[in-house]
Scaffold this active site. Structure first.
Site, PDB file in Angstrom:
ATOM      1  N   GLY A   1       0.828  -1.215   0.000  1.00  0.00           N
ATOM      2  CA  GLY A   1       0.000   0.000   0.000  1.00  0.00           C
ATOM      3  C   GLY A   1       0.855   1.254   0.000  1.00  0.00           C
ATOM      4  O   GLY A   1       2.076   1.195   0.106  1.00  0.00           O
TER       5      GLY A   1
ATOM      6  N   GLY B   1       2.636   3.610   1.520  1.00  0.00           N
ATOM      7  CA  GLY B   1       3.185   3.737   2.873  1.00  0.00           C
ATOM      8  C   GLY B   1       3.669   5.135   3.181  1.00  0.00           C
ATOM      9  O   GLY B   1       3.914   5.483   4.339  1.00  0.00           O
TER      10      GLY B   1
ATOM     11  N   LYS C   1       4.571  12.360  -2.236  1.00  0.00           N
ATOM     12  CA  LYS C   1       5.359  11.205  -1.773  1.00  0.00           C
ATOM     13  C   LYS C   1       6.320  11.644  -0.673  1.00  0.00           C
ATOM     14  O   LYS C   1       7.129  12.543  -0.888  1.00  0.00           O
ATOM     15  CB  LYS C   1       6.144  10.609  -2.944  1.00  0.00           C
TER      16      LYS C   1
ATOM     17  N   ASP D   1       8.724   5.086   8.140  1.00  0.00           N
ATOM     18  CA  ASP D   1       8.390   6.321   8.859  1.00  0.00           C
ATOM     19  C   ASP D   1       7.512   7.255   8.035  1.00  0.00           C
ATOM     20  O   ASP D   1       7.214   8.375   8.461  1.00  0.00           O
ATOM     21  CB  ASP D   1       9.677   7.052   9.278  1.00  0.00           C
ATOM     22  N   GLY D   2       7.141   6.822   6.829  1.00  0.00           N
ATOM     23  CA  GLY D   2       6.265   7.646   6.001  1.00  0.00           C
ATOM     24  C   GLY D   2       6.980   8.789   5.290  1.00  0.00           C
ATOM     25  O   GLY D   2       6.355   9.584   4.601  1.00  0.00           O
TER      26      GLY D   2
ATOM     27  N   ARG E   1       4.118  14.310  -7.208  1.00  0.00           N
ATOM     28  CA  ARG E   1       4.162  13.631  -8.507  1.00  0.00           C
ATOM     29  C   ARG E   1       2.784  13.542  -9.133  1.00  0.00           C
ATOM     30  O   ARG E   1       1.751  13.596  -8.443  1.00  0.00           O
ATOM     31  CB  ARG E   1       4.875  12.295  -8.413  1.00  0.00           C
TER      32      ARG E   1
ATOM     33  N   ASP F   1       4.391  -4.298  -7.514  1.00  0.00           N
ATOM     34  CA  ASP F   1       3.761  -3.095  -6.943  1.00  0.00           C
ATOM     35  C   ASP F   1       4.361  -1.819  -7.529  1.00  0.00           C
ATOM     36  O   ASP F   1       3.884  -0.726  -7.225  1.00  0.00           O
ATOM     37  CB  ASP F   1       3.882  -3.090  -5.410  1.00  0.00           C
ATOM     38  N   ASN F   2       5.398  -1.964  -8.337  1.00  0.00           N
ATOM     39  CA  ASN F   2       5.991  -0.791  -8.984  1.00  0.00           C
ATOM     40  C   ASN F   2       5.691  -0.769 -10.480  1.00  0.00           C
ATOM     41  O   ASN F   2       6.347  -0.051 -11.235  1.00  0.00           O
ATOM     42  CB  ASN F   2       7.505  -0.764  -8.757  1.00  0.00           C
TER      43      ASN F   2
ATOM     44  N   ASP G   1       7.739   4.994  -9.627  1.00  0.00           N
ATOM     45  CA  ASP G   1       8.488   4.621  -8.422  1.00  0.00           C
ATOM     46  C   ASP G   1       9.991   4.557  -8.673  1.00  0.00           C
ATOM     47  O   ASP G   1      10.618   3.496  -8.623  1.00  0.00           O
ATOM     48  CB  ASP G   1       7.968   3.295  -7.841  1.00  0.00           C
TER      49      ASP G   1
HETATM   50  P1  AMP Z   1       9.312   0.786  -2.844  1.00  0.00           P
HETATM   51  O1  AMP Z   1      10.384  -0.240  -2.820  1.00  0.00           O
HETATM   52  O2  AMP Z   1       9.814   2.208  -2.697  1.00  0.00           O
HETATM   53  O3  AMP Z   1       8.412   0.633  -4.015  1.00  0.00           O
HETATM   54  O4  AMP Z   1       8.439   0.569  -1.539  1.00  0.00           O
HETATM   55  C1  AMP Z   1       7.823  -0.647  -1.227  1.00  0.00           C
HETATM   56  C2  AMP Z   1       6.756  -0.427  -0.185  1.00  0.00           C
HETATM   57  O5  AMP Z   1       7.341   0.113   0.997  1.00  0.00           O
HETATM   58  C3  AMP Z   1       5.671   0.533  -0.595  1.00  0.00           C
HETATM   59  O6  AMP Z   1       4.468   0.054  -0.074  1.00  0.00           O
HETATM   60  C4  AMP Z   1       6.083   1.820   0.069  1.00  0.00           C
HETATM   61  O7  AMP Z   1       4.994   2.663   0.323  1.00  0.00           O
HETATM   62  C5  AMP Z   1       6.712   1.323   1.336  1.00  0.00           C
HETATM   63  N1  AMP Z   1       7.736   2.240   1.871  1.00  0.00           N
HETATM   64  C6  AMP Z   1       8.977   2.466   1.392  1.00  0.00           C
HETATM   65  N2  AMP Z   1       9.621   3.364   2.159  1.00  0.00           N
HETATM   66  C7  AMP Z   1       8.781   3.731   3.153  1.00  0.00           C
HETATM   67  C8  AMP Z   1       8.845   4.624   4.267  1.00  0.00           C
HETATM   68  N3  AMP Z   1       9.941   5.334   4.522  1.00  0.00           N
HETATM   69  N4  AMP Z   1       7.768   4.727   5.054  1.00  0.00           N
HETATM   70  C9  AMP Z   1       6.667   4.017   4.828  1.00  0.00           C
HETATM   71  N5  AMP Z   1       6.534   3.149   3.807  1.00  0.00           N
HETATM   72  C10 AMP Z   1       7.561   3.009   2.971  1.00  0.00           C
HETATM   73 MG    MG Z   2       6.920   1.348  -4.811  1.00  0.00          MG
END
Ligand code: AMP
Ligand code: MG
Length: 498
Positions: free
Chosen positions: A98, A100, A117, A129-130, A180, A260-261, A270
């Site tokens: 989801g 995040g 983002k 940490d969002g 974005r 998911d990307n 992403d």
């Molecule tokens: P990504 O590899 O960037 O596509 O991220 C994979 C998943 O991890 C996605 O669901 C992102 O929303 C979540 N995510 C990555 N970094 C963070 C973060 N710092 N805080 C919260 N969720 C994250």
């Molecule tokens: Mg992603």
């Protein structure tokens, strides 16, 4: 329309929001507000994206917009939410993921969705940490616009806002938010989510939403026994094939092709540990976290198919018959090599439809040059640009100089000049100079801009944006952004940490 603060805590951008994703219902997302980013400042802004969104120059320089896009001020008409999706990461089912750290503000009347983002915790943040750090936000901002400049389907980026607020990764860094923009951020993983949970009503709602908004002709398909979901799978396969062919031709390595990307619109999304190749190495792994090399450069076309297969499996309950799903996926297998061959022929300036014999010659020319480039790890972007100039009448010396194997490149250049001998060289050079960019976002260029930005000097971000927006133009005075990478470039390690 001018930027106006309406009520105490709301900004009216005059964008006439629609929010069709929010209309899908609560199974698809959680409504929430962004977490404020303390004392934000502008790091980079795209006037081009602002114009496309219908934002004025005044709005783009206003403090109200800076605050709003940092999560500090509500934008009237938006319905902020984080969407839920799942996915396969590095070949393994990862369950629920989801948004995040991305918050969808909504959809403008012109059909563009806007996401923040790095805008704080959501119910899908898991261990995160969002937040997003400055370096990865600058990279995403610049690469989005670089890909657009190259003509490659991508999400766009309006701006990056930064803050001194600390975030902790391997060391202490600072937080940033990327704004974005894309017609939709729906991913393969959104479908996998509802399929895995056997929520077939929601699965169909989502598929119909995507069909109605982006693939309306699927509804009236005469193929696949009139099955609109199989037609959707085929349409996504076609767009994905076109996107990946363009990645391979330009030397772009995505780095994290998890399902998911992967965009349902065939957009590059992403941006994480991506890289434009410096020296040509088909086995190049740009993601430091990808120890097995699953997402190595030359594996991208097959990985995209693997991901489409996951999407096919997720859509299977709607499609009904496995044979129809497989038939829809088949289009990728035909289209990808055809699209890639067409892109490579354009890089060589080979105009027009080849006859069978020419097609065979062209295939050999492409295979041979890629072998020579790989053997000497020749700089991929410089080679194509110099070859384009040689076709335009410049001496071939700068092309030869890139190779250790001079006999090899001389023999190849001879075959190439035979193939192009009867072609109008001016036209050929024109095509090549519009196909082979002078400027790509090399890792070291991003790194230098990031280092300056950490010292509050954002001029390099803006300078890079200028050349990357029109990467086929010469941009006199910016030649230092188009040269060979320095030695230290190969030691830059970019991982999933962002
Ligand atoms: P990504 O590899 O960037 O596509 O991220 C994979 C998943 O991890 C996605 O669901 C992102 O929303 C979540 N995510 C990555 N970094 C963070 C973060 N710092 N805080 C919260 N969720 C994250
Ligand atoms: Mg992603």
């Amino acid at each position: 329309m001018n930027t106006a603060t309406t009520e105490a805590n709301s900004l009216d951008l005059g964008l006439n929001w629609h929010n069709s994703f929010a209309a899908l219902g609560v199974d698809f997302f959680t409504e929430l507000t962004a977490t404020p980013l303390p004392a934000p400042y502008w790091v980079g802004r795209s006037k081009a994206v602002a114009r496309e969104l219908g934002l004025s120059a005044d709005q783009l320089s206003s403090d109200a917009l800076l605050q709003a896009l940092s999560g500090n001020l509500h934008i009237a008409g938006t319905q902020p939410l984080a969407s839920v999706y799942s996915g396969h990461q590095f070949g393994v089912w990862a369950g629920q993921l989801g948004d995040g750290r991305a918050i969808l503000l909504g959809q403008t009347a012109a059909g563009q969705e806007i996401q923040l983002k790095g805008a704080g915790l959501t119910p899908y943040s898991r261990m995160g940490d969002g937040r997003a750090v400055l370096r990865s936000s600058i990279r995403e901002f610049l690469c989005s616009e670089a890909m657009h400049g190259l003509g490659i389907p991508t999400s766009r980026a309006l701006c990056v806002t930064g803050s001194d607020s600390p975030v902790y990764r391997e060391t202490s860094e600072t937080a940033a938010v990327v704004t974005r923009v894309a017609p939709s951020f729906i991913r393969f993983g959104h479908f996998e989510h509802f399929a895995y949970r056997q929520q077939l009503t929601e699965l169909q709602t989502l598929a119909d939403h995507v069909i109605d908004r982006f693939y309306p002709t699927c509804r009236d398909t005469t193929e696949f026994q009139g099955n609109r979901f199989a037609a959707l799978l085929q349409a996504v396969s076609e767009r994905t094939a076109d996107m990946v062919a363009q990645w391979q031709a330009v030397g772009f390595c995505h780095g994290v092709m998890n399902t998911d990307n992967m965009s349902m619109l065939g957009l590059t999304i992403d941006y994480g540990p991506f890289q434009f190749l410096d020296g040509y190495d088909p086995g190049h792994i740009c993601n430091h976290s990808d120890s097995g090399g699953r997402y190595a450069f030359q594996k991208q076309p097959n990985i995209a198919y693997w991901n489409l297969f996951c999407l096919g499996q997720a859509l299977l309950p709607l499609i009904g018959e496995q044979a129809l799903a497989l038939a829809a996926l088949e289009s990728y297998k035909t289209l990808l090599p055809a699209a890639l061959a067409a892109r490579m022929r354009a890089k060589l300036g080979l105009l027009g439809e080849p006859d069978a014999q020419q097609a065979a010659t062209d295939r050999r020319l492409i295979e041979d040059i890629l072998k020579l480039l790989a053997a000497d790890r020749v700089d991929y972007t410089l080679f194509w640009r110099r070859l384009s100039h040689a076709q335009g009448g410049r001496a071939p010396g700068p092309v030869r100089d890139l190779f250790l194997n001079r006999a090899g490149i001389d023999a190849w250049l001879l075959q190439y000049s035979e193939r192009t001998s009867y072609m109008p060289h001016g036209l050929v050079a024109d095509l090549m100079l519009k196909t082979n960019p002078k400027y790509v976002l090399r890792n070291h260029l991003g790194e230098l801009a990031i280092r300056a930005a950490r010292q509050m000097d954002f001029s390099q971000v803006q300078a890079l944006l200028t050349v990357l927006e029109s990467p086929f133009d010469e941009h006199p005075g910016f030649d230092d952004l188009a040269g060979l990478p320095p030695d230290w470039a190969s030691s830059i390690a970019i991982s999933c940490s962002s």
